[in-house]
Motif scaffolding. Structure first.
Motif, short mmCIF file in Angstrom:
data_model
loop_
_atom_site.label_atom_id
_atom_site.label_comp_id
_atom_site.label_asym_id
_atom_site.label_seq_id
_atom_site.Cartn_x
_atom_site.Cartn_y
_atom_site.Cartn_z
N ALA A 122 7.18 -8.34 -13.55
CA ALA A 122 6.60 -7.62 -12.90
C ALA A 122 6.81 -6.30 -12.61
O ALA A 122 5.92 -5.44 -12.38
CB ALA A 122 6.92 -8.27 -11.34
N ILE A 123 8.13 -5.93 -12.81
CA ILE A 123 8.45 -4.65 -12.93
C ILE A 123 8.03 -3.68 -13.84
O ILE A 123 7.33 -2.72 -14.10
CB ILE A 123 10.06 -4.35 -12.99
N ARG A 124 8.08 -4.40 -15.11
CA ARG A 124 7.50 -3.88 -16.33
C ARG A 124 5.87 -3.56 -16.30
O ARG A 124 5.42 -2.54 -16.39
CB ARG A 124 7.83 -4.87 -17.54
N LYS A 125 5.28 -4.61 -15.66
CA LYS A 125 3.72 -4.41 -15.51
C LYS A 125 3.56 -3.25 -14.83
O LYS A 125 2.56 -2.43 -15.05
CB LYS A 125 3.55 -5.84 -14.98
N ARG A 126 4.31 -3.23 -13.47
CA ARG A 126 3.99 -2.04 -12.48
C ARG A 126 4.21 -0.84 -13.35
O ARG A 126 3.61 0.39 -13.12
CB ARG A 126 4.74 -2.05 -11.38
N ILE A 127 5.34 -0.75 -14.08
CA ILE A 127 5.60 0.71 -14.51
C ILE A 127 4.63 1.17 -15.54
O ILE A 127 4.13 2.39 -15.68
CB ILE A 127 7.01 0.51 -15.26
N ASP A 128 4.07 0.17 -16.44
CA ASP A 128 3.09 0.31 -17.26
C ASP A 128 1.83 0.85 -16.67
O ASP A 128 1.15 1.85 -17.24
CB ASP A 128 2.91 -0.75 -18.26
N GLU A 129 1.35 0.13 -15.55
CA GLU A 129 0.40 0.54 -14.99
C GLU A 129 0.30 1.83 -14.43
O GLU A 129 -0.52 2.53 -14.25
CB GLU A 129 0.06 -0.43 -13.58
N ALA A 130 1.48 2.11 -13.81
CA ALA A 130 1.79 3.65 -13.37
C ALA A 130 1.60 4.74 -14.19
O ALA A 130 1.20 5.57 -14.00
CB ALA A 130 3.34 3.83 -12.75
N GLY A 131 1.60 4.22 -15.46
CA GLY A 131 1.45 5.26 -16.68
C GLY A 131 -0.23 5.67 -16.63
O GLY A 131 -0.38 6.50 -17.11
N GLU B 218 0.87 -1.32 0.03
CA GLU B 218 0.12 -0.08 -0.10
C GLU B 218 0.82 1.21 0.10
O GLU B 218 0.35 2.17 -0.45
CB GLU B 218 -1.18 0.00 1.27
N GLU B 219 2.15 1.20 0.32
CA GLU B 219 3.04 2.35 0.49
C GLU B 219 3.44 2.36 -1.03
O GLU B 219 4.39 3.25 -1.31
CB GLU B 219 4.21 1.85 1.50
N GLY B 220 3.30 1.41 -1.75
CA GLY B 220 3.92 1.73 -3.30
C GLY B 220 4.71 0.65 -3.46
O GLY B 220 5.28 0.54 -4.80
N ALA B 221 5.33 -0.40 -2.69
CA ALA B 221 6.25 -1.33 -2.86
C ALA B 221 5.64 -2.21 -3.80
O ALA B 221 4.68 -2.62 -3.61
CB ALA B 221 6.97 -1.70 -1.63
N LEU B 222 6.66 -2.94 -4.78
CA LEU B 222 6.37 -4.18 -5.43
C LEU B 222 7.18 -5.23 -4.77
O LEU B 222 8.41 -4.73 -4.48
CB LEU B 222 6.82 -3.98 -6.69
N ILE B 223 6.44 -6.20 -4.33
CA ILE B 223 7.10 -7.27 -3.41
C ILE B 223 7.09 -8.37 -4.26
O ILE B 223 6.23 -8.86 -4.92
CB ILE B 223 6.41 -7.62 -2.23
N LEU B 224 8.31 -9.12 -4.34
CA LEU B 224 8.57 -10.38 -5.32
C LEU B 224 9.15 -11.46 -4.19
O LEU B 224 10.16 -11.06 -3.48
CB LEU B 224 9.48 -10.07 -6.42
N LYS B 225 8.40 -12.58 -3.95
CA LYS B 225 8.86 -13.77 -3.04
C LYS B 225 9.17 -14.96 -4.10
O LYS B 225 8.17 -15.40 -4.67
CB LYS B 225 7.91 -13.74 -2.02
N PHE B 226 10.49 -15.30 -3.93
CA PHE B 226 10.93 -16.32 -4.37
C PHE B 226 11.20 -17.55 -3.59
O PHE B 226 11.90 -17.26 -2.61
CB PHE B 226 12.33 -16.19 -5.57
N TRP B 227 10.79 -18.87 -3.96
CA TRP B 227 11.20 -19.86 -3.08
C TRP B 227 11.87 -20.84 -4.02
O TRP B 227 11.23 -21.40 -4.89
CB TRP B 227 9.57 -20.57 -2.74
N MET B 228 13.16 -21.34 -3.77
CA MET B 228 13.98 -22.15 -4.63
C MET B 228 13.65 -23.45 -4.08
O MET B 228 14.14 -23.83 -3.05
CB MET B 228 15.25 -21.63 -4.45
N HIS B 229 12.90 -24.22 -4.83
CA HIS B 229 12.80 -25.72 -4.16
C HIS B 229 13.72 -26.86 -4.85
O HIS B 229 13.93 -26.74 -5.96
CB HIS B 229 11.30 -25.77 -4.58
N LEU B 230 13.69 -27.88 -4.12
CA LEU B 230 14.59 -29.13 -4.61
C LEU B 230 13.64 -30.16 -4.05
O LEU B 230 13.38 -30.13 -2.93
CB LEU B 230 15.84 -29.02 -4.31
N SER B 231 13.34 -31.31 -4.64
CA SER B 231 12.91 -32.58 -4.14
C SER B 231 14.03 -33.16 -3.61
O SER B 231 15.25 -32.53 -3.43
CB SER B 231 12.45 -33.42 -5.25
#
Lengths: 495, 495
Positions: free
Chosen positions: A230-239, A142-155
């Motif tokens: 994700a960054i691209r999408k947010r930048i385009d939305e910002a327009g 809500e403060e404007g941040a874009l949060i990306l959470k990656f989970w690196m998985h292995l069997s």
């Protein structure tokens, strides 16, 4: 949940070599737009199982991207300064400003997961941690941040294979520690906890992306592309025109006397009584703050009030009982450039003191729901969400044995007028009265409504408001000192 | 030296009560002018013997003055984050910005004095500490700070009396610790060291004011008035035309080939050789930085060079050998508002990493003597004094086992042109070339002169410059990696 990340994803070298230059170019372009045009912070969390290439991926991102707009934080063991503050302090101090990307290797999920797997915490505690993480992320978004959470998985099988492979190569051997193998033994336990964490915290605003970590090419391309998109999408939305998140329902109209009107402002204390009590409670405060037990707690006393209600004088009476080495006063003025590039609460987090210290805030984070609300410096959505953000903030402090003492100094409209006029006459007090004070006075009713809402919504059991009848300065000062002593004493008696 | 402070100065209550309101008013007025008009930082050090009322005086100053423009720092035991950095880091992080007053209870003199008295350090070491303090103060004054140093003195007899008095009163008993009495036993030893310290560090720009500490009225009024007069004087001076401190004599003209022209820029490394060496030295760097001994040292690698000399690429080759958890890259851009309110070096001090970490500066504090000199962003005096300030800064780091590795990447003017044109063609590199780069190129000779001066004046035994022939990127990158490994290895072999 991890099914798609155990399929044996693989990208051959030819494809990889063809894709990477394009991806790099696009990432650099996105970074540039982010820093020059869109100006929002990007927070990337990288978690996952040992050996799944978290560190390698982050290194690669550092190679691909422009390090001027990228910060990487390895959140290992906390320092003593960090341990002395609520758990989230170390993340707040490392948050990327607007226009930059911050990568966190190890996140606010790392310790809750570990504590649960190793049995230091039970499920309800884990759930609480996750709920707090969720709320934090909501706030950041809500403060404007874009949060990306990656989970690196292995069997399990692939984890064993990776660890053995890394161990065999002299160049990567250092990466595999005894702890990695210990964690491998706990694979099933970790897996269950990890799944539950990912499930509970994959929200619409900050979903997890699970990435199979076995093949470096696949892993790196995937992470890179998700970041880019994700960054691209947010930048385009910002327009486009941003649809404002709709505000929560308006406050119910108050048809009874409000909390301020019920105060008995006629209460006074004689000069003689005042001096006796002043000595008594300043002495008590002096002794409390020098007690060895005081070094286990922290005190934050914040002062809000009508203009000319006597905050400064009250603060001085508190301060003069204290040892200058152990307190500090933080006057809240307009935010600096670095502060404006961060979420609202950042500039308060940075002033949270260590254990054994007392910090006085002369005005505080409540500015959001007072002056910023009334003067419309922020949107309604912003100040409406501030109530719960502030409650979360204070709850974190209280959980860390920070005594949060909140004073609202209340004077009547007539008394304020009297004091304004007096101040204009007395030389060294005339700095205290500005045109802004006169303007604020015209909005007396709006401020009163804002104060009542604030008290209703943020006077919690953990951190209650103390309303101080301040028409009589003597009465007000003693009430403040007494309250402060009581609340500090109560906390010191615990444990 | 302490004669005037053993005369039994005393101010009676009537005089005191008459003087204080006037003093307070004047102090508030001075603070207001300081913050609104004059905008320089005021640094107040309060030292002296135990029981001489240092804390009480500071408390009183806090009461008298406007806490919005005043910060008090009790410099007690350092934290682990502070111990992990050079001694002065904790003072730098607490420096008041322009327009504010910072009071330090305990200063950069406290530990040197204690260490000498308790026998942990010998006289030559004390002298070195004092010399460093003197140089620091000179720098701060040249950056515009007003430094006031108070020494609260008591004769031996009066100290005993004061300690006993404080001990008798239940309200002040906590102030007297066992350590105070231990120090009292060492009065004569302290006295000798104190005197020597005051004598050596009472400079024209930052003299000590010795105040008899026995009578609170005398002590408080004296300190208050000295502060007032000093601030007032500086504010009034600021109104007049400031006579610029005359610059040191100009550099001797260089009538021989300069250090840059002697570089053999034709050196190249074949692709094949490059890849072998890259693997070798990246591997070596990886192993070195994971060595347990690495956790005792810190590494700062800074990169300067002609535009398009390949700093970014070289930095990435270094970074990719490192674990993302243990390094960070600090790109130096225009200073922020908070940074502009501080002495020049402040924004670099804040990025000094902890032990066991490596920080890469992409451009650095050398901007002062390069771009700021050539583009005239600062006065000649400013960049002339920067050489010795930088040498002091680096010496402090080296003394703390920080390996300071400095690279200048040098390319020929023709090579630069070639690269500029290439960059304009390649999509994701075009961000790297701006109008500013073309403008800088026109001042090639000025920059060259600045670089040569920089190398001559700051290539010290402690922190030498490595000039890197960078027309061939392969050659440059390997030279950088190799140098970095050598210097880290050399430091790790010590002790």
């Amino acid at each position: 949940m991890f099914e798609s990340a155990e399929l044996g994803h693989k990208i051959d070298k030819a494809t990889y070599d063809k894709e990477v230059p394009k991806l790099r170019e696009a990432l650099l372009e996105a970074q540039m737009d982010l820093s020059k045009l869109a100006k929002f912070p990007v927070i990337i969390l990288v978690g996952g199982v040992d050996g799944a290439g978290r560190g390698e991926t982050v290194n690669l991102l550092n190679e691909w991207m422009d390090p001027r707009f990228l910060e990487t934080h390895g959140m290992g063991e906390p320092s003593d300064e960090e341990l002395d503050r609520p758990m989230m302090w170390r993340f707040w101090r490392a948050l990327p400003p607007k226009g930059k990307i911050g990568i966190f290797l190890g996140s606010w999920y790392t310790w809750p997961i570990l504590n649960r797997v190793l049995g230091h915490a039970k499920t309800p505690e884990l759930d609480q941690s996750l709920e707090r993480a969720r709320r934090l992320e909501t706030m950041l978004v809500e403060e404007g941040a874009l949060i990306l959470k990656f989970w690196m998985h292995l069997s399990k099988e692939k984890q064993q294979k990776r660890l053995k492979m890394l161990e065999k190569d002299p160049k990567t051997r250092w990466r595999v520690t005894k702890r990695d193998w210990e964690h491998y033994e706990l694979y099933d336990k970790f897996s269950a906890v990890n799944e539950s964490v990912i499930r509970h915290t994959s929200t619409a605003e900050a979903p997890w992306t699970i990435v199979e970590g076995y093949d470096p090419n696949y892993r790196s391309l995937t992470v890179g592309k998700v970041i880019l998109d994700a960054i691209r999408k947010r930048i385009d939305e910002a327009g486009q025109k941003i649809t404002e998140v709709s505000a929560p329902p308006p406050l119910p109209s108050i048809d009874r006397l409000n909390v301020l009107k019920t105060l008995d402002l006629s209460q006074i204390l004689s000069k003689k009584k005042y001096l006796t009590e002043l000595e008594k409670y300043q002495g008590k405060l002096a002794i409390l703050t020098r007690d060895p037990k005081f070094s286990d707690i922290t005190v934050i006393a914040l002062f809000e009030g009508n203009d000319a209600a006597g905050k400064g004088g009250a603060i001085r009476r508190v301060a003069s009982a204290l040892d200058a080495r152990h307190y500090n006063i933080v006057p809240i003025a307009a935010p600096t450039e670095e502060e404006r590039a961060q979420p609202y609460l950042w500039r308060f987090w940075r002033h949270i003191p260590r254990r054994g210290r007392l910090t006085i805030f002369d005005r505080s984070w409540y500015g959001r729901v007072l002056v910023e609300r009334v003067e419309k410096y922020c949107s309604e959505t912003d100040w409406m969400r501030a109530y719960s953000e502030i409650n979360d903030f204070e709850a974190q402090m209280v959980r860390h044995r920070i005594v949060v003492v909140k004073f609202w100094l209340s004077i009547s409209k007539d008394e304020q007028l009297k004091r304004f006029k007096e101040r204009e006459k007395i030389g060294f007090k005339r700095f205290k009265i500005t045109d802004e004070d006169w303007r604020n006075r015209e909005k007396w009713d709006d401020y009163e409504a804002a104060v009542c809402d604030m008290v209703d919504r943020t006077s919690t059991e953990l951190a209650p408001w103390t309303l101080v009848e301040a028409n009589d300065k003597n009465f007000a000062r003693i009430k403040i000192l007494k309250t402060l002593c009581q609340q500090i004493e109560a906390e010191m008696k615990k444990k």
